[in-house]
Design a protein around this motif. Structure first.
Motif, PDB file in Angstrom:
ATOM      1  N   LYS A  45       0.836  -1.191   0.000  1.00 26.06           N
ATOM      2  CA  LYS A  45       0.000   0.000   0.000  1.00 26.06           C
ATOM      3  C   LYS A  45       0.876   1.248   0.000  1.00 26.06           C
ATOM      4  N   ALA A  46       0.294   2.316  -0.459  1.00 27.91           N
ATOM      5  CA  ALA A  46       0.999   3.599  -0.393  1.00 27.91           C
ATOM      6  C   ALA A  46       1.117   4.046   1.057  1.00 27.91           C
ATOM      7  N   TYR A  47       2.214   4.697   1.384  1.00 32.15           N
ATOM      8  CA  TYR A  47       2.468   5.136   2.757  1.00 32.15           C
ATOM      9  C   TYR A  47       1.310   6.005   3.262  1.00 32.15           C
ATOM     10  N   SER A  48       0.836   6.914   2.386  1.00 30.42           N
ATOM     11  CA  SER A  48      -0.204   7.848   2.818  1.00 30.42           C
ATOM     12  C   SER A  48      -1.542   7.175   3.028  1.00 30.42           C
ATOM     13  N   GLU A 157       3.236  -3.394   5.964  1.00 28.01           N
ATOM     14  CA  GLU A 157       2.067  -2.713   5.407  1.00 28.01           C
ATOM     15  C   GLU A 157       2.461  -1.729   4.315  1.00 28.01           C
ATOM     16  N   THR A 158       3.583  -1.055   4.513  1.00 27.14           N
ATOM     17  CA  THR A 158       4.053  -0.081   3.532  1.00 27.14           C
ATOM     18  C   THR A 158       5.497   0.263   3.858  1.00 27.14           C
ATOM     19  N   MET A 159       6.149   0.867   2.881  1.00 26.94           N
ATOM     20  CA  MET A 159       7.492   1.376   3.093  1.00 26.94           C
ATOM     21  C   MET A 159       7.417   2.860   3.411  1.00 26.94           C
ATOM     22  N   GLY A 160       8.420   3.338   4.189  1.00 22.50           N
ATOM     23  CA  GLY A 160       8.465   4.760   4.486  1.00 22.50           C
ATOM     24  C   GLY A 160       8.636   5.582   3.219  1.00 22.50           C
ATOM     25  N   GLU A 161       8.375   6.856   3.324  1.00 20.08           N
ATOM     26  CA  GLU A 161       8.366   7.714   2.147  1.00 20.08           C
ATOM     27  C   GLU A 161       9.739   7.839   1.505  1.00 20.08           C
ATOM     28  N   MET A 166      10.198   0.609   7.349  1.00 19.51           N
ATOM     29  CA  MET A 166       9.119  -0.339   7.068  1.00 19.51           C
ATOM     30  C   MET A 166       8.056  -0.180   8.134  1.00 19.51           C
ATOM     31  N   VAL A 167       6.814  -0.199   7.737  1.00 23.58           N
ATOM     32  CA  VAL A 167       5.699   0.014   8.661  1.00 23.58           C
ATOM     33  C   VAL A 167       4.965  -1.311   8.878  1.00 23.58           C
ATOM     34  N   ILE A 168       4.795  -1.675  10.166  1.00 25.77           N
ATOM     35  CA  ILE A 168       4.028  -2.869  10.503  1.00 25.77           C
ATOM     36  C   ILE A 168       2.974  -2.498  11.536  1.00 25.77           C
ATOM     37  N   GLU A 169       1.873  -3.256  11.535  1.00 19.55           N
ATOM     38  CA  GLU A 169       0.829  -3.017  12.530  1.00 19.55           C
ATOM     39  C   GLU A 169       1.071  -3.922  13.735  1.00 19.55           C
ATOM     40  N   MET A 170       1.105  -3.328  14.932  1.00 18.97           N
ATOM     41  CA  MET A 170       1.422  -4.054  16.158  1.00 18.97           C
ATOM     42  C   MET A 170       0.198  -4.314  17.034  1.00 18.97           C
TER      43      MET A 170
END
Length: 819
Positions: A45-48, A157-161, A166-170
């Motif tokens: 997914k897009a970061y935004s 979930e997405t990569m930083g801008e 890296m973004v993960i849901e905790m």
């Protein structure tokens, strides 16, 4: 298609797959890449669209994002594979939750790493039980045989801008039943009949990120068949605190432990060592103290540390006790001065919410002294350390409110005879405050790395503890880390006595040994000759000995005082005999009943048992000395024969005799309708079991084998014991009910040794069947049988004659069963 074209086409496909595979593998590394602004290059997914404009972000170690009710971690690729310490604590617990699991208690401590595996982030638990330098071939085997478990996995979930995060849901990690971080640990799940976690009633309360750590608080709610309180709700809820701290990239230089100086340790099997075995290495656990001014420190001047050890007092601490708690923390500065540091330990009151809204006692950045509203009577001093080096990162001292009750009671029991200030239920603030201060000092000692030193009290001569000058200067034991709490030896009339423990000379010695910086050393190996010499310099002085309790060494016992257990227990017993007649007066409160009298009388009996136990350990006792192989002398020395005989004499006179002084009718008829007979029997039984233990007779027999008549032979001990326990049949007097109980227990013990082939002891199982034990006991039973038969014809008391007849039948049964 012909074979040639088919081969070319297959080769082209194979080459394409290899290139594609390499390209995909490269995308899993931490190399920077810039995806299109609207979507990820690999379908993410897009970061935004994940971290939306509504997100509430807290920047720190990882950026933490709240998006509605979802929690996200944004992990920099530079922190992938970096070791972090994850500490799980109970922040709030239900009423009557088990034992020492109170608010602030640690339930798990583990090193974790965040690792990328394709499009997932894994949390793995790392171990340092086995190590080797990564430059050595054996490192590959260490890794292969210590595979790190995966405790959680999250899709990216997405990569930083800028593609470096890296973004993960905790969310689910904290609101699901993740056992690795739960407060409902194994046996508590069984005890409370925990069925399942209810996700609808579990949630994250807060998540905050700081430069070196992340703090999360979350509520877990379980369905439970037997919750500790509010049974009708069938619910168990708790607030958990999770602290994750980044471990130093450059670990602190460790210091090797030496068993001659007591320290808590971290232990590793070093497969990279040159030893021709799997070598265990142990490092002491200690704070990282480094001098602000190394040059001044090297000149021997006192200097402040770069980072002192700071403890914050729980805001829940009652105001009048705050000064004593602070003193208890900072008492250790005199020991750290021995190591060259001044102001090494500082106590502070916690900031108010206005001063620091982010301050929390569960935050791993802060070490605390917690005040816990609980009926538990104890205090503890745990700490959190880096398993790579032993560096202590944080600690939380826990004082349980009801522990004041323990000291109120024991001050009256142990010191009331000589200390008028201890003769009441509500002690003056200065006395209970001084006691609390020294308990906190003891727990801070644990938190800076020191274990119990149960040998320390045996360094002081018994009569020195009756000297005001001596006790005020040196305390009542060489270390506050001993279970030597009150001075029960001092007698009425002794002047200026110190009754409560304090920092002692061993504390200064051990802190210097563990914390003094050795400027010329560059490695732990370089330090060893210096550390060893410090030990050798003190080796002949008993003040600097260390040992833990063993069960067989009378110089290393809990709750004891002095180098003479027999005389010390004699003094202690003399004081108990003075206290008993005053208990009703000292424990009475107008308008109230006798609950306090019953409680303190019961604890006084326990104190009598301690004094007796300090003496009984000498029977078959062996002194231990901690030495290295280059020091002269043996490590184990039996207690001298004459002293063992003296110990048996004490037990026969003061323990196995009927304790008329304790059987105070005025007390007993205020607290019970019956029970004295059974109470005395139980206490005397424990002591008799100790003296007649199979392991005791094994040690006596071995000492006699080595030392002959210079040792206390098993048959000599059994004869002295028999003549004490059965003294009436030699003196031709009546036997009272208490003594009849004791004599039946004596025969029960012998019967048990005939019926049990193997008995578990402190140091392992004893093979009774194939030892000399039964041969010794047959001799004793034969002698006792003859003596009983002779006494039966000479004693006229009817109850005594009936008891003797019963004893003879029991002896016949034992011998008949054995034959």
């Amino acid at each position: 298609m012909n074979t040639y074209l088919h081969r070319i086409l297959c080769a082209l496909i194979f080459s394409f797959l290899i290139v594609s595979g390499c390209t995909s593998s490269k995308n899993t590394t931490s190399d920077k890449r810039t995806p299109p602004p609207s979507s990820s290059s690999d379908g993410m997914k897009a970061y935004s669209s994940v971290i939306t404009k509504e997100a509430k972000t807290d920047e720190g170690l990882f950026d933490v994002h709240w998006v509605k009710d979802k929690l996200y971690y944004e992990i920099p690729d530079s922190l992938l594979n970096r070791e972090m310490l994850l500490v799980s604590r109970l922040a709030q617990v239900p009423t009557d939750y088990f034992g020492f699991f109170s608010a602030g208690s640690k339930t798990a401590e583990q090193v974790i790493t965040f690792e990328r595996q394709n499009d997932k982030i894994l949390i793995r638990k790392q171990s340092y039980n086995a190590v080797a330098a990564d430059t050595l071939p054996v490192y590959k085997s260490v890794k292969a045989n210590n595979f790190a478990p995966v405790i959680a996995a999250f899709p990216i979930e997405t990569m930083g801008e800028d593609s470096t995060t890296m973004v993960i849901e905790m969310t689910d990690f904290f609101t699901s039943d993740t056992e690795a971080i739960s407060g409902a640990i194994g046996f508590l799940r069984q005890q409370y009949q925990v069925r399942r976690l209810d996700g609808n009633r579990s949630y994250i309360e807060s998540a905050k990120s700081f430069p070196q750590n992340i703090e999360v608080r979350h509520v877990l709610t379980y369905n439970a068949g037997n919750p500790p309180s509010d049974e009708q709700t069938a619910t168990l809820s708790m607030m958990m605190s999770q602290s994750m701290v980044l471990l130093p990239k450059e670990p602190m230089r460790p210091r090797y432990e030496d068993y001659r100086v007591g320290w808590f340790t971290v232990n590793q099997i070093d497969y990279g060592s040159d030893a021709q075995k799997a070598e265990e290495k142990s490092y002491i656990r200690r704070w990282r103290l480094e001098p602000k001014d190394p040059e001044a420190y090297a000149r021997g001047e006192l200097v402040e540390p770069v980072k002192p050890i700071v403890y914050y007092l729980d805001p829940a601490t009652p105001t009048k006790y705050v000064p004593y708690i602070k003193q208890g923390v900072e008492d250790w500065n005199e020991a750290f001065e021995e190591a060259g540091f001044k102001n090494a330990v500082i106590a502070k009151e916690a900031p108010s919410p206005e001063e620091d809204p982010d301050w929390s006692p569960e935050d791993i950045r802060y070490s605390t002294v917690r005040w816990v509203a609980s009926t538990i009577r104890n205090a503890v001093g745990p700490s959190v350390s880096d398993p790579r080096t032993g560096e202590i990162i944080e600690s939380d001292i826990v004082w349980y409110h009801n522990h004041m009750r323990s000291y109120r009671n024991r001050l009256m029991i142990e010191t009331g005879a000589a200390n008028p200030a201890a003769r009441k239920l509500k002690l003056d603030d200065d006395l209970i405050g001084e006691t609390m201060r020294r308990v906190i000092s003891h727990e801070i000692g644990h938190a800076i790395g020191l274990p119990h030193n149960m040998q320390s009290s045996s360094a002081y001569p018994v009569d020195s503890l009756r000297s005001g000058n001596f006790t005020q200067e040196y305390g009542i034991a060489t270390t506050i880390m001993e279970y030597a709490r009150q001075n029960y030896i001092a007698q009425p009339g002794d002047e200026n006595i110190r009754f409560i423990r304090k920092i002692g000379p061993y504390d200064k010695y051990s802190v210097n040994w563990g914390y003094r910086v050795i400027p010329d050393a560059e490695t732990p190996e370089d330090e060893k000759p210096v550390l060893d010499q410090w030990i050798l310099d003190k080796a002949d002085d008993p003040i600097y000995r260390f040992a833990s309790s063993t069960g067989y060494d009378p110089s290393s016992q809990t709750e004891d005082l002095s180098n003479d257990p027999v005389q010390a227990s004699t003094y202690g017993l003399m004081n108990l005999k003075r206290v008993v007649p005053n208990l009703i007066e000292w424990t009475s409160t107008p308008g109230e009943g006798y609950d306090d009298l019953e409680e303190i009388y019961g604890e006084l009996i326990g104190q009598w048992a301690r004094y007796a136990g300090h003496v009984s350990t000498n029977i078959g006792g062996v002194y231990q000395s901690r030495k290295s192989s280059d020091q002269e002398g043996v490590l184990y020395t039996p207690v001298p024969k004459d002293y063992q005989r003296e110990a048996i004499g004490f037990l026969n006179e003061h323990v196995f005799s009927t304790p008329d002084w304790l059987l105070d009718k005025e007390i007993l008829r205020r607290i019970e309708h019956a029970g004295a007979l059974e109470r005395v029997k139980n206490l005397q039984s424990r002591m008799l079991n100790d003296v007649m233990g199979a392991d005791v007779m094994i040690r006596l027999n071995e000492a006699h084998t080595f030392d002959g008549d210079d040792a206390y032979a098993p048959l000599e001990m059994l004869e002295d014991l028999r003549r004490g326990v059965w003294s009436e049949i030699y003196e031709m007097t009546s036997i009272d009910p208490y003594r009849r109980n004791l004599q039946r227990v004596y025969l029960d013990n012998i019967e048990n040794l005939f019926n049990t082939d193997e008995i578990r002891s402190f140091r392992g199982n004893v093979d009774v069947k194939n030892s000399d034990i039964r041969a010794f006991l047959r001799v004793e039973l034969g002698l006792l049988q003859n003596d009983l038969e002779r006494a039966q014809t000479r004693i006229s008391d009817g109850l005594t004659r009936a008891h003797i007849e019963d004893a003879l039948i029991r002896i016949d049964d034992i011998l008949d069963a054995e034959s």
